[in-house]
Enzyme design. Structure first.
Site, PDB file in Angstrom:
ATOM      1  N   SER A  65     -38.494  -8.542  30.822  1.00  0.00           N
ATOM      2  CA  SER A  65     -37.979  -9.894  30.685  1.00  0.00           C
ATOM      3  C   SER A  65     -36.578 -10.006  31.299  1.00  0.00           C
ATOM      4  CB  SER A  65     -37.991 -10.293  29.203  1.00  0.00           C
ATOM      5  OG  SER A  65     -37.801 -11.676  29.043  1.00  0.00           O
ATOM      6  N   ASP A 325     -44.296 -13.134  30.204  1.00  0.00           N
ATOM      7  CA  ASP A 325     -43.182 -12.292  29.789  1.00  0.00           C
ATOM      8  C   ASP A 325     -43.608 -10.850  29.509  1.00  0.00           C
ATOM      9  OD1 ASP A 325     -40.962 -11.178  28.551  1.00  0.00           O
ATOM     10  OD2 ASP A 325     -40.547 -12.944  27.330  1.00  0.00           O
TER      11      ASP A 325
END
Length: 714
Positions: A65, A325
């Site tokens: 991320s 993500d």
């Protein structure tokens, strides 16, 4: 390395997912490079042998991320020849060593740029027109591009085109500097991805096959040109990689597609669900998966692992998937860094004895605040409550790594370290370390001041880490190999507060030049009420565009017509309808977090409350919670229990009584003239109390007007 001793210490950096708190991670990396660079310059100018002659170098960076963004841009920043800089605001100087990293994490990513000519997360460009393919970072280069007349879908609540702009700037380097001697000549970059399409596996048992789908994916890049330090890795050198890229070629337009794919993979890892746009990533079959190595002791040495692709998929060219993500499945990709550092991939663990360790993983994790378990009775037994709790529970479990616990608590273990936010004022650790921690990590996008604070705090905490924790004992081969001219006393690590009487140890990265100057603690940042009002106007404007489009794209028939009606421009401002309630909820949620963390002006508390100010702010924040109209004392106590050990019922009542007396203050408390079912007193802020008509209807028992309160209810 002729002028150095043969003593080397290899480090791998693991950067956790953190959303806007990635500004802290970037600050840590920024100072680490400053320290290594200053040491290198001191070594070059040393004629007397007084500078330690061992090598500490970066061999691998893994990230999820926000950590993936930092790793990817940080690697490019290593070759960018731009000079260090200073930003001065409010009399404080915020310093940075890597301008490209600072620009990507502090200057650009904001919800409200306060200038309509500057793109931000609340701009509307992504809703109006699809960018040309050359400027489109929604997919890698071999993934099919939409046809000209294909509809333009709403892919995220925020304008993720801002991230495209940041990515495009990141891979645009004009002047490339010489390789750094403390960075591996083959720098491994691992970025975790959540492959929503999935990778099929089949496990054969006597009696039948067991089928599985894996969604934990990764992009492995090998970068050259950033460093001149020769290293090897039994694990990573033989692992499949998406590409091997030479950073020296990054200014060359002919390599742009390769670097764009690199950027898209980083964006895919940071595609926070719903909030930020997913990315489409291609992977060549079968070569990207056959022969891939996995950071697991049981299978690291196996070379015949391969998914079982259906024939129709195996013939795809390329195989591509929607990526969300990477932190959903692996938010702390520690193992990729650890296995890359191993001498042999099949070793049970890397060398860890503190007196002999020659390699270590340094994890940068921006969220130091403990994550509380749910309160008793949560979630409730209804379907909606269970469904809402399921996904967070699965993510929490995916991030729990029991195999690391034993080594983490071993005081003699020397191959894993953590740098996390720590903010100390007048010798007292503060409850909230980073300014970007509000709103679940999105809060740093509210104001540049928040990100500037966290970047500088990352630099400060990294300096403290190098001076205290990142050290080896006196009998370590690195220390015993130092020339006699080295002043060991000057390099002795400072004792940490938790271990002031520990035996002497010596810094692995000695500080010289600018890195030796104390990184000052930045002031705690706050926004004004006017800042919040302007932000809410921008949020409202984006809501007005996004909400009708989402209804149009996803809801058909009569329900779609009804929802479209209540979102029409002439209707949506009417009180009680969707827009009003949604924006009111958002405003209260943001304000509650700002107040809780003391990040908005005008809410300063009197000094004579008789309780810790942080505890008092917890109580006020609960009165702002948009999920409730009014609160009882027990509800406030339960909600604040995970964050404070001193807020009992009597203390909360005392705070509420004191704040009832606050005149002309936004935190003035109002007590309802009615009670809950058990006769408990109910409170809210005076600014949230019902109007006269609503109060009269509530007291008459009109159900529609009954407020939402803590159990046992009204």
């Amino acid at each position: 390395m002729d002028e150095l001793s043969k003593q080397e210490f290899q480090i791998g950096l693991t950067m956790s997912g953190a959303i806007s708190a990635g500004a802290y991670t970037a600050g840590v990396l920024d100072f680490l490079i400053e320290a290594l660079e200053a040491w290198e310059k001191a070594r070059e100018g040393d004629q007397s042998g007084a500078v330690p002659n061992h090598r500490v170098g970066i061999k691998v960076m893994s990230g999820a991320s926000a950590g993936a963004i930092t790793a990817a841009i940080g690697a490019i920043a290593l070759v960018d020849n731009a000079k260090p800089g200073v930003f001065t605001q409010g009399g404080f100087s915020y310093r940075y060593t890597l301008p490209k990293l600072y620009d990507a994490w502090v200057v650009k990513p904001t919800l409200d740029a306060a200038d309509p000519k500057i793109q931000d997360f609340l701009s509307l460009e992504d809703l109006d027109i699809r960018p040309p393919e050359a400027q489109d970072f929604s997919r890698t280069s071999r993934t099919p591009f939409p046809a000209k007349n294909d509809p333009l879908p709403v892919v995220s609540l925020l304008n993720a085109r801002l991230l495209d702009e940041i990515a495009a700037d990141a891979i645009s380097v004009g002047d490339v500097r010489a390789p750094r001697p403390y960075v591996s000549a083959t720098l491994h970059i691992y970025l975790t991805l959540s492959n929503l399409r999935g990778v099929p596996w089949r496990l054969r048992f006597d009696g039948g096959d067991y089928h599985m789908i894996s969604h934990g994916d990764r992009a492995h890049f090998v970068l050259t040109g950033a460093g001149g330090w020769r290293t090897s890795s039994d694990f990573a050198d033989s692992d499949t990689r998406r590409a091997e890229l030479d950073l020296a070629t990054i200014p060359n337009p002919a390599t742009r597609d390769s670097w764009k794919d690199y950027a898209v993979c980083a964006l895919g890892s940071s595609a926070f669900p719903v909030g930020l746009a997913p990315r489409l990533i291609d992977a060549p079959l079968p070569q990207d998966y056959e022969g891939r190595r996995y950071p697991n002791n049981d299978i690291a040495g196996l070379e015949n692992l391969a998914p079982q692709w259906p024939p129709a998929v195996e013939s795809e060219s390329p195989f591509w998937f929607t990526c969300a993500d990477g932190g959903i499945i692996d938010n702390d990709p520690f193992e990729y860094a650890r296995f890359t550092l191993k001498k042999k991939a099949t070793d049970e663990r890397i060398l860890f004895d503190l007196h002999e360790a020659d390699r270590a993983v340094v994890m940068i994790s921006p969220f130091p605040e403990p994550k509380p378990i749910r309160n008793e009775g949560e979630p409730a037994m209804d379907i909606v409550s269970l469904f809402r709790s399921l996904m967070p529970s699965l993510i929490d479990q995916a991030r729990f790594k029991p195999g690391e616990l034993a080594l983490a608590v071993d005081p003699d273990h020397g191959s894993r370290y953590l740098i996390g936010p720590r903010r100390v004022v007048d010798g007292k650790p503060q409850r909230y370390g980073i300014a970007s921690g509000l709103l679940g990590g999105f809060g740093g996008f509210v104001a540049r001041a928040f990100r500037d604070h966290d970047y500088q705090l990352g630099r400060r905490n990294c300096q403290k880490f190098l001076l205290t924790a990142f050290a080896v004992p006196a009998d370590h081969p690195i220390v015993t190999s130092w020339p006699p001219q080295v002043d060991k006393q000057a390099l002795e690590a400072l004792p940490e507060e938790s271990d002031p009487a520990g035996s002497a140890s010596y810094c692995l990265v000695p500080l010289y030049g600018s890195a030796k100057e104390t990184v000052e603690l930045p002031p705690w940042p706050r926004i004004t009420q006017a800042d919040l009002d302007r932000l809410m106007e921008r949020i409202g404007a984006r809501f007005d565009r996004v909400a009708p489009l989402l209804v149009q794209q996803n809801v058909r028939g009569v329900l779609g017509l009804l929802l479209g009606f209540v979102l029409m421009p002439g209707i949506r401002s009417a009180p009680g309808l969707i827009r009003d309630k949604t924006l009111s909820f958002a405003r209260l949620a943001i304000l509650a977090d700002l107040v809780r963390r003391d990040q908005i002006t005008g809410w300063e508390l009197p000094s004579d409350l008789g309780v810790d100010a942080d505890d008092a702010r917890l109580v006020i924040a609960e009165l702002l919670d948009p999920a409730f109209d009014e609160r009882n004392v027990e509800g406030i106590r339960r909600a604040t229990a995970p964050m404070s050990q001193t807020l009992d019922a009597k203390t909360i009542e005392r705070i509420l009584e004191r704040l009832k007396e606050a005149r002309d203050k936004p935190y003035r408390v109002w007590e309802a003239p009615w009670r809950d079912r058990n006769g408990g007193r109910l409170f809210t802020l005076a600014s949230r109390k019902p109007d006269l008509v609503s109060r009269a209807l509530i007291q008459l028992g009109v159900g529609f007007f009954k407020p939402t309160v803590d159990p046992p209810g009204v």
